[in-house]
Design a protein around this motif. Sequence first.
Motif, PDB file in Angstrom:
ATOM      1  N   ASP A 170       0.835  -1.234  -0.313  1.00 61.83           N
ATOM      2  CA  ASP A 170      -0.127   0.181  -0.318  1.00 61.83           C
ATOM      3  C   ASP A 170       1.041   1.788   0.169  1.00 61.83           C
ATOM      4  OD1 ASP A 170      -1.717   1.759   0.396  1.00 61.83           O
ATOM      5  OD2 ASP A 170      -2.884   0.621   1.937  1.00 61.83           O
ATOM      6  N   ASP A 171       1.059   2.831  -0.795  1.00 58.57           N
ATOM      7  CA  ASP A 171       1.517   3.347  -0.976  1.00 58.57           C
ATOM      8  C   ASP A 171       1.288   3.855   0.285  1.00 58.57           C
ATOM      9  OD1 ASP A 171      -0.399   4.436  -1.642  1.00 58.57           O
ATOM     10  OD2 ASP A 171      -0.728   4.543  -3.202  1.00 58.57           O
ATOM     11  N   LYS A 172       0.478   3.750   1.569  1.00 59.18           N
ATOM     12  CA  LYS A 172       0.708   4.533   2.463  1.00 59.18           C
ATOM     13  C   LYS A 172       1.852   4.239   3.444  1.00 59.18           C
ATOM     14  CE  LYS A 172      -4.684   4.601   3.148  1.00 59.18           C
ATOM     15  NZ  LYS A 172      -5.349   3.408   3.925  1.00 59.18           N
ATOM     16  N   ILE A 173       2.647   3.212   2.504  1.00 60.21           N
ATOM     17  CA  ILE A 173       3.859   2.554   4.015  1.00 60.21           C
ATOM     18  C   ILE A 173       5.050   3.571   3.393  1.00 60.21           C
ATOM     19  CG2 ILE A 173       5.332   1.539   1.959  1.00 60.21           C
ATOM     20  CD1 ILE A 173       5.485  -0.809   4.159  1.00 60.21           C
ATOM     21  N   LYS A 174       4.753   4.409   2.292  1.00 57.09           N
ATOM     22  CA  LYS A 174       5.478   5.872   2.043  1.00 57.09           C
ATOM     23  C   LYS A 174       5.824   6.898   3.229  1.00 57.09           C
ATOM     24  CE  LYS A 174       6.708   9.131  -1.179  1.00 57.09           C
ATOM     25  NZ  LYS A 174       6.618   9.923  -2.175  1.00 57.09           N
ATOM     26  N   GLY A 175       7.016   7.001   3.868  1.00 52.75           N
ATOM     27  CA  GLY A 175       7.513   8.134   4.440  1.00 52.75           C
ATOM     28  C   GLY A 175       7.593   6.885   5.847  1.00 52.75           C
ATOM     29  N   ASN A 176       7.197   5.449   6.162  1.00 49.87           N
ATOM     30  CA  ASN A 176       7.112   5.113   7.421  1.00 49.87           C
ATOM     31  C   ASN A 176       8.796   4.174   7.929  1.00 49.87           C
ATOM     32  OD1 ASN A 176       4.246   5.427   8.335  1.00 49.87           O
ATOM     33  ND2 ASN A 176       4.076   3.735   7.123  1.00 49.87           N
ATOM     34  N   TYR A 185      -2.409   9.634  -7.694  1.00 53.96           N
ATOM     35  CA  TYR A 185      -2.677  11.142  -7.509  1.00 53.96           C
ATOM     36  C   TYR A 185      -2.728  12.283  -8.181  1.00 53.96           C
ATOM     37  CZ  TYR A 185      -1.402   8.464  -2.518  1.00 53.96           C
ATOM     38  OH  TYR A 185      -1.577   7.193  -1.798  1.00 53.96           O
ATOM     39  N   LYS A 236       5.693  12.903   9.594  1.00 53.35           N
ATOM     40  CA  LYS A 236       6.065  11.380   9.760  1.00 53.35           C
ATOM     41  C   LYS A 236       7.719  11.340  10.116  1.00 53.35           C
ATOM     42  CE  LYS A 236       3.507   7.961   7.154  1.00 53.35           C
ATOM     43  NZ  LYS A 236       3.061   7.712   5.523  1.00 53.35           N
ATOM     44  N   LYS A 237       8.585  11.110   9.072  1.00 53.40           N
ATOM     45  CA  LYS A 237       9.547  10.988   9.086  1.00 53.40           C
ATOM     46  C   LYS A 237      10.358  11.921   8.111  1.00 53.40           C
ATOM     47  CE  LYS A 237       9.323   7.626  11.923  1.00 53.40           C
ATOM     48  NZ  LYS A 237      10.104   7.434  13.386  1.00 53.40           N
ATOM     49  N   PHE A 284       8.661  13.305   5.222  1.00 51.54           N
ATOM     50  CA  PHE A 284       7.957  12.399   4.517  1.00 51.54           C
ATOM     51  C   PHE A 284       6.311  13.449   5.132  1.00 51.54           C
ATOM     52  CE2 PHE A 284      11.351   9.764   3.436  1.00 51.54           C
ATOM     53  CZ  PHE A 284      11.294   9.479   2.377  1.00 51.54           C
ATOM     54  N   LEU A 285       5.432  13.638   4.800  1.00 52.08           N
ATOM     55  CA  LEU A 285       4.357  14.372   5.659  1.00 52.08           C
ATOM     56  C   LEU A 285       3.355  12.676   5.156  1.00 52.08           C
ATOM     57  CD1 LEU A 285       3.617  17.103   4.015  1.00 52.08           C
ATOM     58  CD2 LEU A 285       5.104  16.812   6.160  1.00 52.08           C
ATOM     59  N   GLY A 345      -0.366  11.018   3.845  1.00 50.76           N
ATOM     60  CA  GLY A 345      -1.398  11.399   3.233  1.00 50.76           C
ATOM     61  C   GLY A 345       0.162  11.181   1.848  1.00 50.76           C
ATOM     62  N   GLY A 346       1.292  10.589   1.777  1.00 50.70           N
ATOM     63  CA  GLY A 346       1.800  10.634   0.670  1.00 50.70           C
ATOM     64  C   GLY A 346       2.933  11.664   0.528  1.00 50.70           C
ATOM     65  N   TYR A 371      -7.821   6.808  -8.292  1.00 51.09           N
ATOM     66  CA  TYR A 371      -7.529   6.339  -7.558  1.00 51.09           C
ATOM     67  C   TYR A 371      -8.093   4.685  -6.791  1.00 51.09           C
ATOM     68  CZ  TYR A 371      -5.391   5.257  -2.213  1.00 51.09           C
ATOM     69  OH  TYR A 371      -5.104   5.147  -1.914  1.00 51.09           O
ATOM     70  N   TYR A 395      -7.206   0.948  -7.391  1.00 44.97           N
ATOM     71  CA  TYR A 395      -6.859   0.213  -5.671  1.00 44.97           C
ATOM     72  C   TYR A 395      -7.554  -1.336  -6.064  1.00 44.97           C
ATOM     73  CZ  TYR A 395      -8.049  -1.093  -1.255  1.00 44.97           C
ATOM     74  OH  TYR A 395      -7.492  -1.922  -0.007  1.00 44.97           O
TER      75      TYR A 395
END
Lengths: 174, 185
Positions: A93-99, B43, B80-81, B93-94, B96-97, B121, B125
Motif C-alpha cells: 500500500d503506498d501509505k507505507i511511504k515515509g514510514n 494522485y 511522519k519522518k 515525509f508527510l 498522505g504521501g 484512485y 485500488y
Amino acid sequence: MKKIVFILVAMAAIISCKNETKKTEAVQNQDEIAVVETPEILIGEFDAKAGEFVNKEVKIQGIVDHVCKHSGKKLLVVTDNGKIHVTSDVRFDDKIKGNEIALVGTVLEDKIDESYCLKMEEDNIKSHSEGASNKEQFENKKNHIQQYRDAMKAENKEYISEYSLQYVSHTIVE
Amino acid sequence: MKKLRKWSRILHRDIGFFFIGTTILYGISGIALNHLSDWNANYSVEINEFNTELNLRNNPNVKENILVLLDKIDNSKNYKKHYYPNSHRLKIFLKGGSSVTVNTNNGYVRAEYLKRRFLIYHANYLHYNPNRLWTWFSDAFAGALILFAITSLFMLKGKKGIKGRGGIYTLLGIVIPILFLWYYI
C-alpha cells in the motif's frame, strides 16, 4: 463406573492442557530462536556486508522513500547513510511511504558484467525508440550503465555485485 | 438455435446490467494505468517552491525547525519522518504521501502535495486486486466477459449477426491482436 469416567476425563483434560502448554512454549521458543538468528545489518553497511549473507535472511531498519508506482512491489528503504532496494511478491500500500520500518528479507546478488551492460543498453535504446521512456530517462539509464563500466574498470574486475533484498516481512517502527 | 439465441440475449442483457458498474470501473482504471509513464494515475501533484531561512542542516535538534517549517506551509501534525539523502539535502515525509525536500545550503524548498484523484484512485485500488474477496468477484467478472463474447455470437441473426457484419467485426477484433503479436514478438 461414573467415577472412572470422571477420572479419565479429568486426566485427559490435564494431559491436553500440559501438551498445549508445551506446544505454546515450543512455538515461543521457535519464534525466539528465529528472531535471534536473523542478523541485523545497518543500511549504511549493507553493500559492504551483504556478500556474506547471499540467499540468507537479514533484518534492516529504515524509512520507505519510494514505492514503485507501476507494480507496487518494489520499495526503496533509506537512512542518512544509504539505501536498499527491496522486491516483493506482494503489493505494498503506498501509505507505507515515509514510514520507518524494520524489514526482514533475503539477500539477493546481481552480478553486473559487460554482457549485462550490453543487454541494458539494448533495452534502453528499444524502450526509448518505442516511446516507453523520455529523453531524460534514456540519458539517466545511459549514465547508469557507464557508471557500472567505470566501477568494473576501477576495481579491475569482470563483474561487480549489486545487492538487494527479497521481502519476507516487516513491522512499522513508531 | 432459437433457444440458444433467446438464452444468449437473456444472459448477455441481465449479466451485462449487473456488471455495468464494474465494467466502467475497470475501463477507467485500465486507461489510467495504461499511461503510468505519462502521469501519476493515483494522485494529482501540486508543487510549492520557495526559500526558507530556517537552519535545516543535519543536527540533533533539527526536528524542531522541521516542525516550524511544516507549520508555515502545511501542518506539523502531518509530519511522519525525515532523512538526509546527502549532506545538503533533507527530505521530509508527510501523512498522505506528500513530501518536502530542502536544499540545506541555499534554503530552497520544494513541497510536493499529493491529492487522491477522485474515483480513479479507488478504481485503481480495486483493479490492483486488494484482497481475496475481490479476487472472487473480479474472477466472476472476467468469466462474465468471456460469456458476453460467446453470447454475442448468437444474439442476432441475419446480415447484422455473425454471418454478416458481426462476423467481419469479430474477425477484425481477433486479427488485430494477432497482427500486433506477430509484429512485436
